[in-house]
Structures are given as structure tokens and as C-alpha cells.
Scaffold this motif. Structure first.
Motif, PDB file in Angstrom:
ATOM      1  N   PHE A 215       0.948  -1.271   0.007  1.00  0.00           N
ATOM      2  CA  PHE A 215      -0.002   0.049   0.044  1.00  0.00           C
ATOM      3  C   PHE A 215       0.892   1.289  -0.159  1.00  0.00           C
ATOM      4  N   ALA A 216       2.376   1.140   0.729  1.00  0.00           N
ATOM      5  CA  ALA A 216       2.960   2.430   0.390  1.00  0.00           C
ATOM      6  C   ALA A 216       3.539   2.359  -0.812  1.00  0.00           C
ATOM      7  N   ALA A 217       3.919   1.536  -1.323  1.00  0.00           N
ATOM      8  CA  ALA A 217       4.411   1.485  -2.781  1.00  0.00           C
ATOM      9  C   ALA A 217       3.354   2.059  -3.937  1.00  0.00           C
ATOM     10  N   LEU A 218       1.963   1.619  -3.545  1.00  0.00           N
ATOM     11  CA  LEU A 218       1.038   2.017  -4.412  1.00  0.00           C
ATOM     12  C   LEU A 218       0.656   3.470  -4.159  1.00  0.00           C
ATOM     13  N   SER A 219       0.650   3.976  -2.721  1.00  0.00           N
ATOM     14  CA  SER A 219       0.539   5.404  -2.574  1.00  0.00           C
ATOM     15  C   SER A 219       1.581   6.503  -3.291  1.00  0.00           C
ATOM     16  N   PHE A 220       2.766   5.781  -3.104  1.00  0.00           N
ATOM     17  CA  PHE A 220       4.090   6.430  -3.655  1.00  0.00           C
ATOM     18  C   PHE A 220       3.839   6.579  -5.481  1.00  0.00           C
ATOM     19  N   GLN A 221       3.394   5.688  -5.762  1.00  0.00           N
ATOM     20  CA  GLN A 221       3.389   5.204  -7.254  1.00  0.00           C
ATOM     21  C   GLN A 221       2.378   6.459  -7.844  1.00  0.00           C
ATOM     22  N   THR A 222       1.232   6.446  -7.085  1.00  0.00           N
ATOM     23  CA  THR A 222       0.203   7.511  -7.483  1.00  0.00           C
ATOM     24  C   THR A 222       0.761   8.958  -7.644  1.00  0.00           C
ATOM     25  N   TYR A 223       1.645   9.247  -6.607  1.00  0.00           N
ATOM     26  CA  TYR A 223       2.241  10.721  -6.804  1.00  0.00           C
ATOM     27  C   TYR A 223       3.299  10.889  -7.776  1.00  0.00           C
ATOM     28  N   GLU A 224       3.890   9.807  -7.770  1.00  0.00           N
ATOM     29  CA  GLU A 224       5.201   9.734  -9.124  1.00  0.00           C
ATOM     30  C   GLU A 224       4.565   9.673 -10.415  1.00  0.00           C
ATOM     31  N   ASP A 225       3.408   9.096 -10.543  1.00  0.00           N
ATOM     32  CA  ASP A 225       2.615   8.864 -11.908  1.00  0.00           C
ATOM     33  C   ASP A 225       2.119  10.461 -12.108  1.00  0.00           C
ATOM     34  N   ALA A 226       1.844  11.133 -11.190  1.00  0.00           N
ATOM     35  CA  ALA A 226       1.318  12.494 -11.575  1.00  0.00           C
ATOM     36  C   ALA A 226       2.410  13.419 -11.474  1.00  0.00           C
ATOM     37  N   ASN A 227       3.586  13.217 -11.354  1.00  0.00           N
ATOM     38  CA  ASN A 227       4.809  13.913 -11.391  1.00  0.00           C
ATOM     39  C   ASN A 227       4.798  14.931 -10.194  1.00  0.00           C
ATOM     40  N   ILE A 228       4.236  14.535  -9.234  1.00  0.00           N
ATOM     41  CA  ILE A 228       4.230  15.462  -7.796  1.00  0.00           C
ATOM     42  C   ILE A 228       5.143  15.007  -6.787  1.00  0.00           C
ATOM     43  N   GLY A 229       5.234  13.659  -6.626  1.00  0.00           N
ATOM     44  CA  GLY A 229       6.172  13.061  -5.658  1.00  0.00           C
ATOM     45  C   GLY A 229       5.577  13.094  -4.388  1.00  0.00           C
TER      46      GLY A 229
ATOM     47  N   THR B 112      -6.511   6.313  -5.687  1.00  0.00           N
ATOM     48  CA  THR B 112      -6.823   5.001  -5.744  1.00  0.00           C
ATOM     49  C   THR B 112      -6.906   4.183  -4.147  1.00  0.00           C
ATOM     50  N   VAL B 113      -5.915   4.898  -3.309  1.00  0.00           N
ATOM     51  CA  VAL B 113      -5.753   4.289  -2.036  1.00  0.00           C
ATOM     52  C   VAL B 113      -6.487   5.264  -1.006  1.00  0.00           C
ATOM     53  N   PRO B 114      -7.337   4.946  -0.171  1.00  0.00           N
ATOM     54  CA  PRO B 114      -8.018   5.713   0.850  1.00  0.00           C
ATOM     55  C   PRO B 114      -6.834   5.986   1.984  1.00  0.00           C
ATOM     56  N   VAL B 115      -5.834   5.919   1.909  1.00  0.00           N
ATOM     57  CA  VAL B 115      -4.806   6.082   3.046  1.00  0.00           C
ATOM     58  C   VAL B 115      -3.592   6.824   2.354  1.00  0.00           C
ATOM     59  N   SER B 116      -2.806   7.714   3.415  1.00  0.00           N
ATOM     60  CA  SER B 116      -1.951   8.313   2.798  1.00  0.00           C
ATOM     61  C   SER B 116      -0.528   7.692   2.816  1.00  0.00           C
ATOM     62  N   PHE B 117       0.444   8.306   2.428  1.00  0.00           N
ATOM     63  CA  PHE B 117       1.700   7.654   2.738  1.00  0.00           C
ATOM     64  C   PHE B 117       2.296   7.652   4.071  1.00  0.00           C
ATOM     65  N   GLN B 118       1.844   8.615   4.733  1.00  0.00           N
ATOM     66  CA  GLN B 118       2.393   8.650   6.204  1.00  0.00           C
ATOM     67  C   GLN B 118       1.327   7.652   7.040  1.00  0.00           C
ATOM     68  N   ASP B 119       0.145   7.398   6.698  1.00  0.00           N
ATOM     69  CA  ASP B 119      -0.584   6.200   7.273  1.00  0.00           C
ATOM     70  C   ASP B 119       0.256   4.933   7.154  1.00  0.00           C
ATOM     71  N   THR B 120       0.737   4.481   5.937  1.00  0.00           N
ATOM     72  CA  THR B 120       1.221   3.353   5.590  1.00  0.00           C
ATOM     73  C   THR B 120       2.763   3.321   6.421  1.00  0.00           C
ATOM     74  N   LEU B 121       3.341   4.536   6.521  1.00  0.00           N
ATOM     75  CA  LEU B 121       4.446   4.347   7.246  1.00  0.00           C
ATOM     76  C   LEU B 121       4.437   4.093   8.809  1.00  0.00           C
ATOM     77  N   ASN B 122       3.437   4.841   9.216  1.00  0.00           N
ATOM     78  CA  ASN B 122       2.901   4.643  10.649  1.00  0.00           C
ATOM     79  C   ASN B 122       2.526   2.895  10.953  1.00  0.00           C
ATOM     80  N   MET B 123       1.872   2.622   9.969  1.00  0.00           N
ATOM     81  CA  MET B 123       1.572   1.051   9.985  1.00  0.00           C
ATOM     82  C   MET B 123       2.897   0.126  10.029  1.00  0.00           C
ATOM     83  N   LEU B 124       3.746   0.563   9.155  1.00  0.00           N
ATOM     84  CA  LEU B 124       4.805  -0.079   9.037  1.00  0.00           C
ATOM     85  C   LEU B 124       5.907  -0.129  10.599  1.00  0.00           C
ATOM     86  N   PHE B 125       5.715   1.056  11.232  1.00  0.00           N
ATOM     87  CA  PHE B 125       6.253   1.243  12.437  1.00  0.00           C
ATOM     88  C   PHE B 125       5.700   0.480  13.543  1.00  0.00           C
ATOM     89  N   ILE B 126       4.304   0.543  13.540  1.00  0.00           N
ATOM     90  CA  ILE B 126       3.499  -0.197  14.456  1.00  0.00           C
ATOM     91  C   ILE B 126       3.630  -1.987  14.002  1.00  0.00           C
TER      92      ILE B 126
END
Length: 183
Positions: A53-67, A79-93
Motif C-alpha cells: 500500500f505504501a508503494a501504491l501510494s508512492f506510485q500514485t504521486y510519482e505518476d502524477a509528477n508530484i512526488g 486509488t488508495v484511501p490512506v496516505s503515505f504517512q498512514d502506511t509508514l505509521n503502520m510499518l512502524f506499528i
């Protein structure tokens, strides 16, 4: 996983299967068109799914040339109802959950070397006393020193010899015959 198996090969195979199970969880949650945030966060309990999910969130912003920047890492994508921060928080949890689980399993599951503790060892006062005794000794606190001082002053007033300190670290305990026979 390694504490549950006697052979490293078995642990490696089961570990790989569990890792790919996380990818299957990701596919199952991401398969529908209407993905809820709670479903994504629940699936992110598995680290492989959280990483997907973190990679999908990252890919979404990279495809839009925003980053991913400090401004965009908290916003949710289309495409994903979570932010990149949410996925990183879940990885730390996940790191915390699986570290505690690995420590507990290594303490309670019988191994080839040493002994194991009962499943309820966290509720025993003897565990916490032994866990914190080294902390108290390093801080200079020796426990019930006033009792030692009372006995020492009473013995000296009676003309007896001085007692050895109670926190002497050079005491040697005799090994029983049963333990000698095990070697």
C-alpha cells in the motif's frame, strides 16, 4: 519464525510463505473498487501488505509528477484511501508488534538450548524483580539497606565481628551433584 522451528530451512520456507500471504492479503483488499480506509489499515498489520500500500501510494504521486513531499505525504490519493504517512505509521506499528511477539515467543517456546518460561511469566512478580534488579543496581540502589545497617550496628555494639556487605558480587554458590551429573 526461527524460534518455532528446529531447522533453519523449515523456518525459511514458512517465512517466505507468510511473506507472500501478505501480498495475497494486499490483492484481496485492493481487488474491489470501493476500498475502505479501515480495511487497508487492518490489512497493513501484515508488513508486506503495508509495504504494498505504501508503494501504491508512492506510485500514485510519482505518476502524477508530484512526488512525495512534506506537503503531499499526508494527503490521501484517489486509488488508495490512506496516505503515505498512514502506511509508514503502520510499518512502524508492525515493527513494534512483531518485535514484542518474537521476544515473547522466544521466552515461552521450548528451544534446544536452555529452558522456557510459562506463558503467564509476565504476570509473575519474580520476573519483574529480576528484570529490574540490574537497573536498580546500576542506579546505585541496593534495596533494603536500612535492614543491613540495623543488623550491622547491633552486631558491632555487641562486640561481634563486622558482617560482610549484603551486595557482595564475589559470592560463589555450590553446584549440586544433580547439575554436575548433567555435564
Amino acid at each position: 519464525i526461527s524460534t518455532l522451528f528446529n531447522k533453519a530451512r523449515s523456518a525459511a520456507v514458512v517465512g517466505c510463505l507468510l511473506f507472500f500471504a501478505g501480498y495475497i492479503i494486499y490483492i484481496g483488499v485492493n481487488f474491489g473498487t470501493d476500498i475502505s480506509r479501515s480495511a487497508v489499515l487492518g490489512a497493513s498489520i501484515h508488513p508486506a501488505a503495508a509495504f504494498c500500500f505504501a508503494a501504491l501510494s508512492f506510485q500514485t504521486y510519482e505518476d502524477a509528477n508530484i512526488g512525495i513531499t512534506s506537503f503531499t505525504w499526508t494527503t490521501r490519493g484517489d486509488t488508495v484511501p490512506v496516505s503515505f504517512q498512514d502506511t509508514l505509521n503502520m510499518l512502524f506499528i508492525d515493527i513494534f508488534i512483531y518485535a514484542v511477539l518474537a521476544w515473547y515467543t522466544s521466552q515461552t517456546y521450548p528451544s534446544e538450548y536452555g529452558t522456557h518460561k510459562p506463558w503467564y511469566f509476565l504476570f509473575l512478580p519474580s520476573y519483574w524483580k529480576s528484570a529490574f534488579s540490574s537497573c536498580f543496581q546500576s542506579c546505585g540502589w541496593r534495596g533494603n539497606d536500612h535492614a543491613y545497617d540495623n543488623v550491622k550496628s547491633q552486631a558491632l555494639s555487641d562486640g561481634d565481628v563486622e558482617l560482610a556487605p549484603s551486595n557482595s558480587s564475589n559470592t560463589v554458590e555450590e553446584v549440586s551433584q544433580a547439575l554436575r551429573d548433567q555435564v
